[in-house]
Design a protein around this motif. Structure first.
Motif: not given
Length: 311
Positions: A211-227, A289-298
């Motif tokens: 946002v305004n050239g400033r790093l704001a956040g990262l979002e990452l999923f395990d599957a393209p269909s989820t994105w 700072i971050g948080a992740a859900l790890v399940a089903r070996e991913r």
């Protein structure tokens, strides 16, 4: 392989492609080297199919908790910050949760409608939005502190309400019930323009947002269909911040999109049992700072935010 190692593998295993920009929001797609089946459904799909119900925990209700019943034969993904509308007041999820099939789960939430405590429906529905990214970042810090202190996943409810009130005032979108939804409803057409500007690309599993050239956040999923399914909600959440910050001075940082990925990969991690399936991983570093859900070996979902000003 530990949950922390799976997160490092997830962020190191994606390609960060050139950023696309619309107005003062930029998005750099994160692309996987292969397609992968999700093996779960998202909340909107589960609600539409009648597999899941979300209700108050009891007739009297309890602000920081809701009840999810999954009667289906497949797990259901509830996304951090996703808004649930109806019942006694609108809420947002405090973290990402994978609800197992044929399972009842009590989920931690925050109220985003401080001026209502009366029932308008027995069950919750899902809106087409989620908590704005700046609010999610603040809530993530609060939930992590709560988890480390006493094992709960509570937000600072007053701080959540204050952030909504301040942003609503700046955007001229106050409502009778102080609902976060009023901002999204007022700016609906503008937000849809942002979504149209960032269509999913082939094998995309996430994005780095600026946002305004400033790093704001990262979002990452395990599957393209989820994105593909959830990206409109995520784009809206960052776009609302972009609209709010449109008059702010652009950043002069030299950090590129890869900086946030590297910060996640090198951050410290603490692992806790998840609500529902898997493990809840909390990430912290000098810049992130971050948080992740790890399940089903991913790593099912990872979200991370910058913690220091880059301007």
């Amino acid at each position: 392989m530990t949950a922390a190692v799976r997160i490092v593998d997830a962020v190191r295993g994606v390609e960060c492609t050139p950023a696309m920009a619309f107005q003062n929001l930029a998005l750099a797609p994160l692309v996987a080297d292969r397609d992968r089946e999700a093996g779960y459904v998202v909340l909107d799909d589960a609600l539409a199919r009648g597999w899941v119900t979300v209700t108050e925990v009891g007739e009297g209700g309890h602000v920081p908790e809701l009840k999810v019943v999954n009667r289906g034969d497949v797990a259901v993904l509830l996304l951090d910050g996703e808004e649930l509308v109806g019942a006694k007041q609108n809420r947002v999820l405090n973290l990402t949760i994978l609800v197992p099939p044929q399972h009842t789960t009590t989920i931690p939430v925050s109220c985003v409608e401080s001026g209502r405590w009366r029932r308008v429906s027995h069950q919750f529905g899902s809106g087409n939005r989620m908590q704005f990214a700046e609010g999610r970042a603040a809530k993530m810090r609060q939930v992590t502190s709560s988890l480390e202190a006493d094992g709960n996943r509570r937000s600072d409810q007053q701080a959540v309400w204050s952030a909504i009130a301040e942003k609503s005032a700046r955007l001229g979108a106050e409502s009778d019930t102080a609902a976060m939804a009023a901002m999204y409803e007022k700016l609906d057409h503008s937000l849809e323009d942002f979504i149209a500007a960032f269509p999913p690309v082939d094998r995309q599993v996430g994005a780095v947002f600026l946002v305004n050239g400033r790093l704001a956040g990262l979002e990452l999923f395990d599957a393209p269909s989820t994105w593909r399914t959830l990206s409109p909600k995520l784009v809206r959440s960052y776009a609302l911040d972009a609209i709010d910050r449109k008059q702010a001075r652009p950043s002069v940082t030299s950090h590129d999109e890869r900086f946030l990925i590297d910060a996640v990969a090198t951050s410290q991690s603490a692992v806790f049992p998840a609500v529902g399936e898997g493990e809840d991983v909390r990430l912290s570093g000098h810049d992130v700072i971050g948080a992740a859900l790890v399940a089903r070996e991913r790593a099912i979902h990872l979200c991370a935010f910058m913690t220091v000003s880059e301007a």
